[in-house]
Write a protein that holds these residues in place. Structure first.
Motif, PDB file in Angstrom:
ATOM      1  N   GLU A 346       0.811  -1.214   0.000  1.00 21.13           N
ATOM      2  CA  GLU A 346       0.000   0.000   0.000  1.00 21.13           C
ATOM      3  C   GLU A 346       0.844   1.262   0.000  1.00 21.13           C
ATOM      4  O   GLU A 346       0.305   2.368   0.011  1.00 21.13           O
ATOM      5  CB  GLU A 346      -0.919  -0.011   1.224  1.00 21.13           C
ATOM      6  CG  GLU A 346      -1.912  -1.167   1.215  1.00 21.13           C
ATOM      7  CD  GLU A 346      -2.782  -1.172   2.460  1.00 21.13           C
ATOM      8  OE1 GLU A 346      -2.536  -0.327   3.352  1.00 21.13           O
ATOM      9  OE2 GLU A 346      -3.699  -2.001   2.533  1.00 21.13           O
ATOM     10  N   GLY A 347       2.185   1.100  -0.003  1.00 20.34           N
ATOM     11  CA  GLY A 347       3.071   2.261  -0.050  1.00 20.34           C
ATOM     12  C   GLY A 347       3.433   2.833   1.296  1.00 20.34           C
ATOM     13  O   GLY A 347       4.021   3.927   1.367  1.00 20.34           O
ATOM     14  N   ASN A 348       3.099   2.137   2.380  1.00 16.95           N
ATOM     15  CA  ASN A 348       3.427   2.613   3.724  1.00 16.95           C
ATOM     16  C   ASN A 348       4.792   2.093   4.149  1.00 16.95           C
ATOM     17  O   ASN A 348       5.074   0.896   4.008  1.00 16.95           O
ATOM     18  CB  ASN A 348       2.367   2.156   4.730  1.00 16.95           C
ATOM     19  CG  ASN A 348       0.980   2.669   4.392  1.00 16.95           C
ATOM     20  OD1 ASN A 348       0.822   3.843   4.059  1.00 16.95           O
ATOM     21  ND2 ASN A 348      -0.022   1.801   4.468  1.00 16.95           N
ATOM     22  N   ASN A 349       5.634   2.975   4.678  1.00 14.71           N
ATOM     23  CA  ASN A 349       6.949   2.571   5.159  1.00 14.71           C
ATOM     24  C   ASN A 349       6.811   1.867   6.505  1.00 14.71           C
ATOM     25  O   ASN A 349       6.307   2.454   7.475  1.00 14.71           O
ATOM     26  CB  ASN A 349       7.866   3.788   5.301  1.00 14.71           C
ATOM     27  CG  ASN A 349       8.228   4.390   3.957  1.00 14.71           C
ATOM     28  OD1 ASN A 349       8.345   3.684   2.968  1.00 14.71           O
ATOM     29  ND2 ASN A 349       8.400   5.703   3.919  1.00 14.71           N
ATOM     30  N   GLN A 350       7.260   0.621   6.554  1.00 18.94           N
ATOM     31  CA  GLN A 350       7.146  -0.174   7.779  1.00 18.94           C
ATOM     32  C   GLN A 350       8.479  -0.289   8.519  1.00 18.94           C
ATOM     33  O   GLN A 350       8.497  -0.445   9.731  1.00 18.94           O
ATOM     34  CB  GLN A 350       6.638  -1.587   7.437  1.00 18.94           C
ATOM     35  CG  GLN A 350       5.293  -1.629   6.751  1.00 18.94           C
ATOM     36  CD  GLN A 350       4.161  -1.248   7.693  1.00 18.94           C
ATOM     37  OE1 GLN A 350       4.330  -1.203   8.905  1.00 18.94           O
ATOM     38  NE2 GLN A 350       2.995  -0.946   7.136  1.00 18.94           N
ATOM     39  N   VAL A 351       9.588  -0.229   7.774  1.00 16.89           N
ATOM     40  CA  VAL A 351      10.910  -0.415   8.373  1.00 16.89           C
ATOM     41  C   VAL A 351      11.827   0.705   7.885  1.00 16.89           C
ATOM     42  O   VAL A 351      11.814   1.052   6.699  1.00 16.89           O
ATOM     43  CB  VAL A 351      11.514  -1.793   8.001  1.00 16.89           C
ATOM     44  CG1 VAL A 351      12.887  -1.966   8.647  1.00 16.89           C
ATOM     45  CG2 VAL A 351      10.583  -2.922   8.416  1.00 16.89           C
ATOM     46  N   ARG A 352      12.626   1.237   8.810  1.00 14.89           N
ATOM     47  CA  ARG A 352      13.613   2.252   8.457  1.00 14.89           C
ATOM     48  C   ARG A 352      14.998   1.750   8.853  1.00 14.89           C
ATOM     49  O   ARG A 352      15.218   1.322   9.985  1.00 14.89           O
ATOM     50  CB  ARG A 352      13.317   3.567   9.177  1.00 14.89           C
ATOM     51  CG  ARG A 352      14.222   4.719   8.723  1.00 14.89           C
ATOM     52  CD  ARG A 352      13.913   5.975   9.509  1.00 14.89           C
ATOM     53  NE  ARG A 352      14.372   5.868  10.904  1.00 14.89           N
ATOM     54  CZ  ARG A 352      14.127   6.793  11.829  1.00 14.89           C
ATOM     55  NH1 ARG A 352      13.412   7.868  11.514  1.00 14.89           N
ATOM     56  NH2 ARG A 352      14.563   6.630  13.065  1.00 14.89           N
ATOM     57  N   ILE A 353      15.933   1.817   7.895  1.00 11.77           N
ATOM     58  CA  ILE A 353      17.304   1.340   8.115  1.00 11.77           C
ATOM     59  C   ILE A 353      18.237   2.526   7.935  1.00 11.77           C
ATOM     60  O   ILE A 353      18.211   3.190   6.889  1.00 11.77           O
ATOM     61  CB  ILE A 353      17.669   0.220   7.127  1.00 11.77           C
ATOM     62  CG1 ILE A 353      16.621  -0.889   7.159  1.00 11.77           C
ATOM     63  CG2 ILE A 353      19.057  -0.350   7.431  1.00 11.77           C
ATOM     64  CD1 ILE A 353      16.750  -1.893   6.033  1.00 11.77           C
ATOM     65  N   ILE A 354      19.063   2.792   8.923  1.00 11.81           N
ATOM     66  CA  ILE A 354      19.958   3.938   8.860  1.00 11.81           C
ATOM     67  C   ILE A 354      21.108   3.665   7.903  1.00 11.81           C
ATOM     68  O   ILE A 354      21.588   2.531   7.789  1.00 11.81           O
ATOM     69  CB  ILE A 354      20.491   4.286  10.274  1.00 11.81           C
ATOM     70  CG1 ILE A 354      21.201   5.638  10.241  1.00 11.81           C
ATOM     71  CG2 ILE A 354      21.398   3.184  10.803  1.00 11.81           C
ATOM     72  CD1 ILE A 354      21.555   6.164  11.620  1.00 11.81           C
ATOM     73  N   ARG A 355      21.512   4.692   7.175  1.00 10.60           N
ATOM     74  CA  ARG A 355      22.656   4.602   6.266  1.00 10.60           C
ATOM     75  C   ARG A 355      23.741   5.576   6.710  1.00 10.60           C
ATOM     76  O   ARG A 355      23.490   6.497   7.480  1.00 10.60           O
ATOM     77  CB  ARG A 355      22.256   4.976   4.835  1.00 10.60           C
ATOM     78  CG  ARG A 355      21.377   3.986   4.101  1.00 10.60           C
ATOM     79  CD  ARG A 355      21.459   4.288   2.609  1.00 10.60           C
ATOM     80  NE  ARG A 355      20.497   3.519   1.843  1.00 10.60           N
ATOM     81  CZ  ARG A 355      19.456   4.047   1.217  1.00 10.60           C
ATOM     82  NH1 ARG A 355      19.253   5.352   1.274  1.00 10.60           N
ATOM     83  NH2 ARG A 355      18.630   3.299   0.534  1.00 10.60           N
ATOM     84  N   ASN A 356      24.940   5.394   6.183  1.00 11.12           N
ATOM     85  CA  ASN A 356      25.992   6.387   6.377  1.00 11.12           C
ATOM     86  C   ASN A 356      25.675   7.608   5.543  1.00 11.12           C
ATOM     87  O   ASN A 356      25.428   7.505   4.330  1.00 11.12           O
ATOM     88  CB  ASN A 356      27.354   5.811   5.959  1.00 11.12           C
ATOM     89  CG  ASN A 356      27.792   4.668   6.852  1.00 11.12           C
ATOM     90  OD1 ASN A 356      27.478   3.514   6.597  1.00 11.12           O
ATOM     91  ND2 ASN A 356      28.508   4.985   7.905  1.00 11.12           N
TER      92      ASN A 356
END
Length: 435
Positions: A346-356
């Motif tokens: 549905e286009g909802n962000n469920q997970v966020r992963i940090i980047r450099n």
């Protein structure tokens, strides 16, 4: 490698298979094993065709192509086997010399890329496959009614395969002489890193960047020690959707993590069962793997440039080239976001992963160059030109501040280490080196 419960395997086995395949793919024995197995299968097929009298049929059509003398066939196959074994040993020796030289002159971290070069693996696998084929055909020469049945067609195929091996050896020598050149190694690392950054940019244009602030979220403690290589995305998304969770990872790809370290944030308390499932989606390795992590590209190019400035190698030209490649990579990194998101249907962000972030990578690169290169006017000028070029392309104030800070740091070291006034004046005026 982390073990996985049965229910996660049943949930999305393709994710696991892809992960295992990537790990095995980087091993030098990957293609040789597959190709040598194919060589054995071809030998059995030819042995079956010989039982169907294919050699007699070929003798009637083109007798000049068929060896009808048993002793000649035995001698020829034995000679081919011995010659190919010598060729294979020499080729493997060349690979070992290549790896040793690359490790000494450039960086030990470039070895996985050279080892996983499929062209080298295919050539070595072809040698092994033809050797095994010849051995099985030699063994198949057996007595029939007080005489030996000569597999003439199979011997002809053995000769053709050996000629192909000789052609492959010429290609192998040419390719391996190119692979050891620093320009080829730098270009290969640069191309792979650029491809990964472009892939990230394409994915980000299709996704929203909305995600709730992770204030007062619950920390999950990690249960494994090793290098964090990524996650099994589909499995983690399924867990989030089934349990109405939002997850934020505070560990970066390539980072060395430890057991009982705080590494994951969830938006609400979870049971031990769900916590265990979340942790099982993390891909943890006992060794560093390049994978899809673009940070390794920046680090490898930087290490090659720094190694070139060491007194034992003394190759400033390579350092200049490495900075050119880094400049382009930084222009792509500036266009990426500081987080990676996993999105449901549905286009909802469920997970966020940090980047450099760009600022972090820029500092890490410059921090490695400054101690070894600030005394060299050419390399320092190149670094200043890189920062100037990036300053003209910055997209926000954070990037602008990072570039300005690194420029000030580099100029401060330059003022301390370069004593010649003309050199300092040239650097202040922004001269361009010849490379």
């Amino acid at each position: 490698m982390t073990s996985y419960p049965i229910d996660l395997w049943q949930r999305n086995p393709m994710n696991r298979i892809k992960n295992i395949f990537f790990r095995v793919r980087s091993k030098i024995a990957f293609y040789p094993t597959i190709i040598s197995t194919a060589g054995i299968l071809v030998a059995f097929v030819l042995m079956y065709l010989e039982q169907q009298h294919i050699s007699e049929y070929l003798m009637d059509i083109a007798p000049v192509l068929v060896i009808d003398n048993t002793e000649t066939a035995r001698t020829l196959l034995s000679t081919l086997i011995g010659g190919l074994i010598s060729l294979m040993v020499f080729s493997f020796s060349m690979v070992m010399i290549l790896l040793n030289q690359a490790s000494s002159n450039f960086s030990p971290r470039v070895l996985p890329g050279i080892i996983s070069d499929e062209k080298h693996q295919i050539v070595l696998g072809l040698y092994l496959a033809v050797i095994l084929y010849n051995i099985f055909i030699l063994v198949s020469i057996e007595p029939t009614n007080y005489s030996y049945q000569t597999p003439g067609f199979s011997v002809l195929i053995a000769i053709i395969l050996t000629v192909i091996c000789l052609a492959s050896f010429i290609y192998f020598i040419h390719n391996i002489s190119q692979s050891i050149q620093v320009g080829t190694i730098l270009y290969s690392i640069h191309s792979k890193t650029k491809e990964r950054l472009l892939k990230i940019m394409r994915e980000e244009t299709k996704k929203s960047l909305e995600f709730p602030e992770a204030n007062n979220w619950t920390y999950l403690l990690l249960d494994t020690t090793g290098y964090f290589q990524g996650i099994l995305k589909d499995d983690l998304l399924d867990i989030c959707i089934e349990n109405e969770l939002k997850i934020a990872l505070v560990i970066r790809k390539g980072q060395f993590i430890m057991r009982d370290q705080e590494g994951i944030l969830v938006n609400k308390p979870t049971s031990e069962e769900i916590k265990g499932k979340i942790l099982k989606t993390l891909i943890i390795s006992k060794e560093e793997l390049t994978g899809e992590n673009y940070i390794y590209g920046f680090r490898q190019i930087s290490e090659i440039g720094i190694k070139a400035m060491s007194p034992g190698i003394n190759d400033p030209g390579t350092a200049l080239n490495s900075i050119d490649y880094l400049t382009e990579l930084f222009t792509y990194l500036m266009q990426t976001n500081g987080y990676e998101y996993l999105t449901d249907v549905e286009g909802n962000n469920q997970v966020r992963i940090i980047r450099n972030t760009f600022a972090e990578v820029l500092y890490n690169v410059l921090a490695t160059y400054r101690p070894y290169c600030s005394h060299d006017i050419m390399v320092t000028g190149k670094l200043l030109n890189m920062l100037t070029s990036l300053g003209e392309r910055n997209l926000n104030s954070e990037q602008s501040d990072a570039i300005r800070l690194e420029t000030d740091n580099l100029k401060g070291d330059m003022e301390k280490l370069i004593k010649n006034q003309r050199d300092l004046d040239q650097l202040r005026e922004g001269f361009h080196s010849w490379s």
